[in-house]
Motif scaffolding. Structure first.
Motif, PDB file in Angstrom:
ATOM      1  N   ALA A  59       0.815  -1.065   0.211  1.00 33.79           N
ATOM      2  CA  ALA A  59       0.092  -0.019  -0.045  1.00 33.79           C
ATOM      3  C   ALA A  59       0.751   1.252  -0.008  1.00 33.79           C
ATOM      4  CB  ALA A  59      -0.815  -0.202   1.152  1.00 33.79           C
ATOM      5  N   ARG A  60       2.178   1.190  -0.107  1.00 29.63           N
ATOM      6  CA  ARG A  60       2.908   2.232  -0.080  1.00 29.63           C
ATOM      7  C   ARG A  60       3.544   2.893  -1.579  1.00 29.63           C
ATOM      8  NH1 ARG A  60       7.269   0.065   3.921  1.00 29.63           N
ATOM      9  NH2 ARG A  60       5.544  -1.113   5.285  1.00 29.63           N
ATOM     10  N   LEU A  61       3.509   4.032  -1.972  1.00 28.72           N
ATOM     11  CA  LEU A  61       4.248   4.518  -2.982  1.00 28.72           C
ATOM     12  C   LEU A  61       5.625   4.759  -2.587  1.00 28.72           C
ATOM     13  CD1 LEU A  61       1.780   7.449  -4.169  1.00 28.72           C
ATOM     14  CD2 LEU A  61       2.323   5.059  -5.294  1.00 28.72           C
ATOM     15  N   ARG A  62       6.706   3.959  -3.530  1.00 30.59           N
ATOM     16  CA  ARG A  62       8.153   3.756  -3.056  1.00 30.59           C
ATOM     17  C   ARG A  62       8.885   4.507  -4.054  1.00 30.59           C
ATOM     18  NH1 ARG A  62       6.762  -1.336  -1.005  1.00 30.59           N
ATOM     19  NH2 ARG A  62       7.709  -2.159  -2.739  1.00 30.59           N
TER      20      ARG A  62
ATOM     21  N   ARG B 236      -2.823   2.869  -2.673  1.00 30.73           N
ATOM     22  CA  ARG B 236      -1.749   3.069  -2.384  1.00 30.73           C
ATOM     23  C   ARG B 236      -1.374   4.622  -1.832  1.00 30.73           C
ATOM     24  NH1 ARG B 236       2.288   1.231  -7.042  1.00 30.73           N
ATOM     25  NH2 ARG B 236       1.057   2.715  -7.984  1.00 30.73           N
ATOM     26  N   ALA B 237      -0.533   4.916  -0.954  1.00 29.61           N
ATOM     27  CA  ALA B 237      -0.338   6.157  -0.560  1.00 29.61           C
ATOM     28  C   ALA B 237       1.224   6.478  -0.324  1.00 29.61           C
ATOM     29  CB  ALA B 237      -1.257   6.618   0.877  1.00 29.61           C
TER      30      ALA B 237
ATOM     31  N   ARG C  54       4.044  10.293  10.941  1.00 27.73           N
ATOM     32  CA  ARG C  54       3.501   9.068  11.448  1.00 27.73           C
ATOM     33  C   ARG C  54       2.118   9.421  11.645  1.00 27.73           C
ATOM     34  NH1 ARG C  54       8.066   9.294  14.936  1.00 27.73           N
ATOM     35  NH2 ARG C  54       6.622  10.485  16.728  1.00 27.73           N
ATOM     36  N   ARG C  55       1.624  10.514  12.072  1.00 28.47           N
ATOM     37  CA  ARG C  55       0.302  10.820  12.200  1.00 28.47           C
ATOM     38  C   ARG C  55      -0.477  10.695  10.750  1.00 28.47           C
ATOM     39  NH1 ARG C  55       0.182  16.330  16.065  1.00 28.47           N
ATOM     40  NH2 ARG C  55       0.660  15.030  17.984  1.00 28.47           N
ATOM     41  N   LEU C  56       0.182  11.367   9.872  1.00 32.50           N
ATOM     42  CA  LEU C  56      -0.432  10.971   8.554  1.00 32.50           C
ATOM     43  C   LEU C  56      -0.395   9.696   8.140  1.00 32.50           C
ATOM     44  CD1 LEU C  56       1.287  14.207   6.661  1.00 32.50           C
ATOM     45  CD2 LEU C  56      -1.369  13.998   7.417  1.00 32.50           C
ATOM     46  N   ARG C  57       0.456   8.887   8.311  1.00 26.50           N
ATOM     47  CA  ARG C  57       0.537   7.469   7.844  1.00 26.50           C
ATOM     48  C   ARG C  57      -0.797   6.903   8.535  1.00 26.50           C
ATOM     49  NH1 ARG C  57       6.212   6.637   7.810  1.00 26.50           N
ATOM     50  NH2 ARG C  57       6.039   6.503  10.173  1.00 26.50           N
TER      51      ARG C  57
ATOM     52  N   ARG D 192      -8.237   4.991   6.389  1.00 27.93           N
ATOM     53  CA  ARG D 192      -8.874   5.430   5.451  1.00 27.93           C
ATOM     54  C   ARG D 192      -8.784   4.249   4.252  1.00 27.93           C
ATOM     55  NH1 ARG D 192      -8.430   8.777   8.987  1.00 27.93           N
ATOM     56  NH2 ARG D 192      -9.667  10.582   9.257  1.00 27.93           N
ATOM     57  N   LEU D 193      -7.621   3.763   4.098  1.00 33.39           N
ATOM     58  CA  LEU D 193      -7.180   3.092   3.005  1.00 33.39           C
ATOM     59  C   LEU D 193      -8.119   1.701   2.362  1.00 33.39           C
ATOM     60  CD1 LEU D 193      -4.660   3.213   1.163  1.00 33.39           C
ATOM     61  CD2 LEU D 193      -3.738   1.306   2.291  1.00 33.39           C
ATOM     62  N   PRO D 194      -8.720   1.102   3.458  1.00 36.21           N
ATOM     63  CA  PRO D 194      -9.660   0.223   2.700  1.00 36.21           C
ATOM     64  C   PRO D 194     -10.824   0.572   2.128  1.00 36.21           C
ATOM     65  CG  PRO D 194      -8.821  -0.341   5.070  1.00 36.21           C
ATOM     66  CD  PRO D 194      -8.385   1.022   4.785  1.00 36.21           C
ATOM     67  N   ALA D 195     -11.258   1.933   2.426  1.00 36.50           N
ATOM     68  CA  ALA D 195     -12.387   2.445   1.928  1.00 36.50           C
ATOM     69  C   ALA D 195     -12.243   2.900   0.367  1.00 36.50           C
ATOM     70  CB  ALA D 195     -13.097   3.377   2.746  1.00 36.50           C
ATOM     71  N   TRP D 196     -10.951   3.100   0.047  1.00 31.35           N
ATOM     72  CA  TRP D 196     -10.594   3.524  -1.212  1.00 31.35           C
ATOM     73  C   TRP D 196     -10.820   2.744  -2.375  1.00 31.35           C
ATOM     74  CZ3 TRP D 196      -5.540   6.615   0.242  1.00 31.35           C
ATOM     75  CH2 TRP D 196      -5.868   7.563   1.072  1.00 31.35           C
ATOM     76  N   THR D 197     -11.258   2.993  -3.617  1.00 31.99           N
ATOM     77  CA  THR D 197     -11.351   1.909  -4.638  1.00 31.99           C
ATOM     78  C   THR D 197      -9.822   1.531  -5.055  1.00 31.99           C
ATOM     79  OG1 THR D 197     -11.269   3.837  -6.272  1.00 31.99           O
ATOM     80  CG2 THR D 197     -13.330   2.931  -5.668  1.00 31.99           C
ATOM     81  N   PRO D 198      -9.706   0.382  -5.546  1.00 34.68           N
ATOM     82  CA  PRO D 198      -8.656  -0.235  -5.977  1.00 34.68           C
ATOM     83  C   PRO D 198      -8.008   0.442  -6.856  1.00 34.68           C
ATOM     84  CG  PRO D 198     -10.114  -2.052  -5.622  1.00 34.68           C
ATOM     85  CD  PRO D 198     -10.876  -0.710  -5.561  1.00 34.68           C
ATOM     86  N   GLY D 199      -6.513   0.800  -7.019  1.00 31.20           N
ATOM     87  CA  GLY D 199      -6.136   1.352  -8.280  1.00 31.20           C
ATOM     88  C   GLY D 199      -5.742   3.084  -7.924  1.00 31.20           C
TER      89      GLY D 199
END
Length: 116
Positions: free
Chosen positions: A6-9, A42-43, A62-65, A71-78
């Motif tokens: 789920a991370r942009l790297r 991803r974020a 850390r707070r933002l992460r 919130r990540l599970p509610a976002w659409t894939p992609g």
């Protein structure tokens, strides 16, 4: 913590996301790009030295992460999101940062209005 998938790297992913929709609210700027759904949501995060010293930057990150992980599970894939912290983020509490993030994401998802 965000799962590895789920991370942009890499730079290419960050650059592509930064060219997507942009919205700012309070202490954060959100760059959002809807993808083809080949991967999950991803974020990535950008917290510059303008926010503060290393301790302050890491606290904000850390707070933002943590906020994005909720919130990540509610976002659409992609969906790819880059959250950029502004210097005001160092002074914001957790609840205020959450409100700023939610407002910026909602604004970035909102369809653009045509100027006439």
């Amino acid at each position: 913590m965000l799962p590895k998938a789920a991370r942009l790297r890499n730079r290419a992913d960050f650059s592509a996301t930064m060219r997507g929709r942009r919205a700012a609210r309070g202490a954060v700027v959100v760059h959002l790009k809807q993808g083809d759904g080949a991967h999950g949501a991803r974020a990535g995060f950008v917290v510059s030295k303008a926010v503060g010293g290393a301790v302050v930057r890491n606290r904000v990150k850390r707070r933002l992460r943590h906020l994005v992980a909720e919130r990540l599970p509610a976002w659409t894939p992609g969906t790819d999101v880059v959250v950029r912290a502004l210097p005001l983020a160092a002074e914001r509490g957790y609840a205020e940062l959450a409100a700023d993030l939610d407002a910026a994401i909602a604004l970035a998802r909102k369809p653009r209005e045509r100027r006439g």
